[in-house]
Every structure is written in C-alpha cells, then in structure tokens.
Write a protein that holds these residues in place. Structure first.
Motif, PDB file in Angstrom:
ATOM      1  N   GLY A 206     -97.315 -19.621 -15.974  1.00  0.00           N
ATOM      2  CA  GLY A 206     -98.397 -18.674 -16.480  1.00  0.00           C
ATOM      3  C   GLY A 206     -98.603 -17.662 -15.588  1.00  0.00           C
ATOM      4  O   GLY A 206     -97.901 -18.021 -14.438  1.00  0.00           O
ATOM      5  N   GLN A 291     -99.185 -23.311 -21.152  1.00  0.00           N
ATOM      6  CA  GLN A 291     -99.086 -22.043 -20.762  1.00  0.00           C
ATOM      7  C   GLN A 291    -100.802 -22.180 -20.305  1.00  0.00           C
ATOM      8  O   GLN A 291    -101.438 -22.089 -20.669  1.00  0.00           O
ATOM      9  CB  GLN A 291     -98.486 -20.659 -21.578  1.00  0.00           C
ATOM     10  CG  GLN A 291     -99.033 -19.217 -21.220  1.00  0.00           C
ATOM     11  CD  GLN A 291     -99.185 -18.618 -21.783  1.00  0.00           C
ATOM     12  OE1 GLN A 291     -99.163 -17.059 -21.937  1.00  0.00           O
ATOM     13  NE2 GLN A 291     -98.579 -18.639 -22.650  1.00  0.00           N
ATOM     14  N   THR A 307     -96.151 -13.318 -18.986  1.00  0.00           N
ATOM     15  CA  THR A 307     -95.685 -14.839 -19.100  1.00  0.00           C
ATOM     16  C   THR A 307     -94.151 -14.977 -20.009  1.00  0.00           C
ATOM     17  O   THR A 307     -93.309 -15.687 -20.025  1.00  0.00           O
ATOM     18  CB  THR A 307     -96.819 -15.814 -19.393  1.00  0.00           C
ATOM     19  OG1 THR A 307     -97.689 -15.717 -18.505  1.00  0.00           O
ATOM     20  CG2 THR A 307     -96.276 -17.057 -19.163  1.00  0.00           C
TER      21      THR A 307
END
Length: 424
Positions: A206, A291, A307
């Motif tokens: 992330g 994430q 990301t």
C-alpha cells in the motif's frame, strides 16, 4: 546530504491533470520527510513544459525573485527534468534545482538501513545520474579521484572526463547488480525453504504512511514467534524501506509468514521500482496481499490506483488481495466494518485486529483439512507434532493408541495418511 533546516521552494506545472493538486501536496510532504522547510509554492498552467527551463520565461523570473525573498537553499520540481532543464534553471534562479525523482532518491538514500537496501538505492542513483553526465560533474569526479584522465589523455579534456565518469558509473552499476544478484539467490533459497513447509505468506502492501508497519507490529506483538521483533513506525513518508518478514503463530497453531513491504508513492521513479524489485519480491511471491489504505485521506482512491499500478509494474498480478481501510478512528467511523473481503478498521484497536485476523485466515488456509488419526502409543512424536503444528479439535485415549481429530495442512495430512481413521 544533511538537509535539516534548509529552505526549499516547491514548483510544478499543471498540465490539466486531475491529480496535480494532490501531487503538489505530496511533494511538500516528501520535502518535509527529508527535513526540508517548504517556504513557498509556485505553479503554472501550461500545455507542455518549456523544453529549456520547464517553466515559462515570466514564471522563471518570479521563481528567481522568490528564491531571493526567502533566501531559499533549493527549488524542488514536481516532475523529472532533463539534465539541460536542471542546468538552465539553476543558472536562471541561481540556486540548486532538485527534481521529484532526485528528491525521492535522496530520501531513500537517507532511510536505507540494510546492506541490500543501500545497494538498491545506490544502483537507482547511479542509473539516474548516468544520462545526466556533463563536464562540471566530471570535473568533480576528477577532483575526488585526483586523476587527470589516465588513459584518456589523448582525447579532448571535456570528452575524456565525461567518458571516464561514464565508465566509472557503468562499472559500479555492473558491480552492484552482481552483488544484488548474489543476495537475491540467497533470498530465493530461503523463500524455497519456506514454501516447502507450506506456510502461507501474506504481504502488507500500500501507500507509504497508510499504517502497514503499525498493523505489522500489532500482529507481531500478539502472535509473533518473537514479539520483540517489531518494525519501525513513524508518521512520515517512507519511514521504512526494508521488507520485514515475521512468523505468526495463532491460537489454533496455524502459522503464517507476514511481510511489511516498502510503501508506494505517486510518480515513484522508474529507477527505484526496478532497483527495489527484489525487495518487493515478497509481495510477488505472497499467497495473499493485504492492501492497507488510509481511510482518513481524501485522496485514498488515487492512493489505491497508485498501489495497483506499481504492483502491476513490478509484475505482481493475479494474487488474491483484501483491502483494509485503516485509521477509521480519525473520522470516528464505526469499526470494524466488513463487506466481503474489504475491512474498515483502526489498527490500534483490539477488535479491529481480531476482525483482520479472521479475514486473513479465511483467505489463507484453504488447503487445510480436518482428519481423525489413531496414533499408536509408540509414535508419541507424531502426537507431539500434531499438538504443536495442527489445530487439535479433540484428543481421546483408546486401547490402540491416541485418537486425535485435527485441522492441518494437506501436506501434513498426506504425511500422516497411514494413521487416518476411515469410516468404512
């Protein structure tokens, strides 16, 4: 470079990009992460950058005056500039010019702790410098080496110095690449050993500063094989660069390897993405990605997009992923909330971590089976193994041995198949 207390002006071109304001805010945060004091911000709306000076002529003059007014030590540009643009701007405003790529490389250089991370940053910096060679840089190399050009003295002095500098950098690049390759071979061996044990691997990925390290520490503190192995947490971009892998052991004896990877940022320099490919290999080889998104940031959608783009660039595709919207406590949102494999949590709260663990486990132990075993009394080592490595549901002592119902990996089930009780 010690940047503390240095004053910087940030500048950027708005090329009608919807992410422009966000990228400028992020640039200021990057400068602050490198201990710089941002004293002014100049932007210009153009169709394309000026080929010579990035900004138009009038804006360059405005920038020069701002540098004088604020006694600025440097100007940080929101895009990657060509070598000539940097030289021309430096000449026009009479102060140091750093582009976005150079700033991020500098931050990474200051943050690198392990030998591998330092090598990766050094490689990225050299690859960034190579196309930017010019005579003044070569003269600095001359001064550092005390060399007059050696075997290149038969050529023109400017050409020989640039050529010498280029060869030195190319040689350093080749050497670092080889050293990284050796490290990667060792890492690959370790990864194969882990894979052979059928332990699920989960990678936290992330945006930088989304709370990955906080989540990592909360899980390690509760379930870690060694709960003293915490990772650094700091409220800044790129607080940590090194991928950390920790072994977790849950109450039901299920084990897991959890990794905390380097955070992403928009416009992450290509050189860094390439250099850190091996560090991010933990994500590429994970069974599950988590994430982590900063729920309190109004730009979270852009962060998620960044990301996903970066993961794709490093070849991380087709791996199951759950999304965790962290820092919900800042907005005072109800938490934990779950919708499928999406979670809204506050990493510092126990019930949020409980729910996160539930979702991770649901997605990580699909190969587990429940079997009933009858273990002869003279095979006590198998009973010990199951008690240590499986989720033992029930144990009963019967005439022929120890009868155990356990949830365990398919690999372990096959290993002890001769002791499985069938209902025939």
């Amino acid at each position: 470079m010690d940047t503390e207390n240095l004053k910087a002006i940030i500048i950027g071109l708005n090329l009608d990009n919807e992410q422009f304001e966000y990228s400028m805010t992020e640039l200021a945060a990057l400068a602050e992460a490198n201990n710089l004091d941002v004293v002014d911000r100049l932007v210009q709306k153009l169709d394309h950058p000026d080929r010579a000076t990035y900004f138009g002529k009038g804006k360059v003059e405005e920038l020069r005056l701002s540098v004088l007014d604020h006694d600025a030590d440097m100007v940080i540009v929101n895009d990657e500039l060509s070598p000539s643009q940097i030289r021309n701007l430096e000449k026009a405003v009479e102060t140091k010019i750093i582009d976005r790529t150079g700033l991020i490389l500098e931050i990474f250089a200051n943050r690198a702790r392990t030998h591998e991370a330092k090598l990766q940053v050094q490689l990225a910096k050299l690859q960034y410098q190579l196309p930017r060679l010019h005579t003044s840089a070569s003269q600095r190399l001359d001064q550092q080496t005390g060399s007059g050009g050696g075997g290149f003295t038969s050529r023109g002095s400017g050409e020989s110095k640039i050529e010498l500098n280029r060869r030195v950098i190319e040689k350093d690049i080749a050497h670092i690449k080889q050293e990284l390759k050796d490290i990667q071979k060792s890492d690959l061996t370790q990864r194969k050993q882990r894979d052979s044990k059928s332990i699920p691997t989960v990678a936290l990925v992330g945006y930088t500063n989304a709370g990955k390290s906080t989540i990592m520490n909360r899980l390690v503190n509760r379930y870690g094989e060694n709960n003293e192995k915490q990772v650094m947490v700091k409220n800044m971009l790129f607080a940590t660069l090194d991928t950390s892998v920790r072994k977790l052991i849950f109450e039901d004896n299920k084990t897991m390897l959890l990794s905390d990877t380097v955070g992403f940022v928009s416009k992450l320099p290509h050189q860094l993405v390439q250099a850190f490919r091996s560090t991010l290999a933990e994500a590429a080889n994970a069974d599950l990605l988590v994430q982590v998104v900063d729920e309190s940031d109004e730009n979270k959608e852009l962060m998620m997009k960044t990301t996903e783009q970066t993961l794709k660039e490093i070849g991380v595709e087709n791996i199951p992923m759950i999304t965790v919207f962290n820092k919900a406590d800042i907005l005072d949102e109800p938490r934990p909330q779950r919708a499928g494999d999406n979670l809204v949590i506050a990493a510092l709260e126990e019930d949020s971590i409980d729910e996160l663990v539930n979702v991770i486990k649901e997605n990580s132990y699909n190969d587990y089976v429940i079997n009933e075993f009858l273990i002869p009394f003279n095979k006590g080592e198998i009973v010990n193994y199951l008690n240590t490595n499986a989720n033992v549901i029930s144990t009963e002592y019967v005439a022929d041995g120890t009868q155990i119902q356990a949830e365990l990996t398919a690999v372990d089930s096959d290993r002890f198949k001769d002791f499985i009780v069938t209902n025939e």
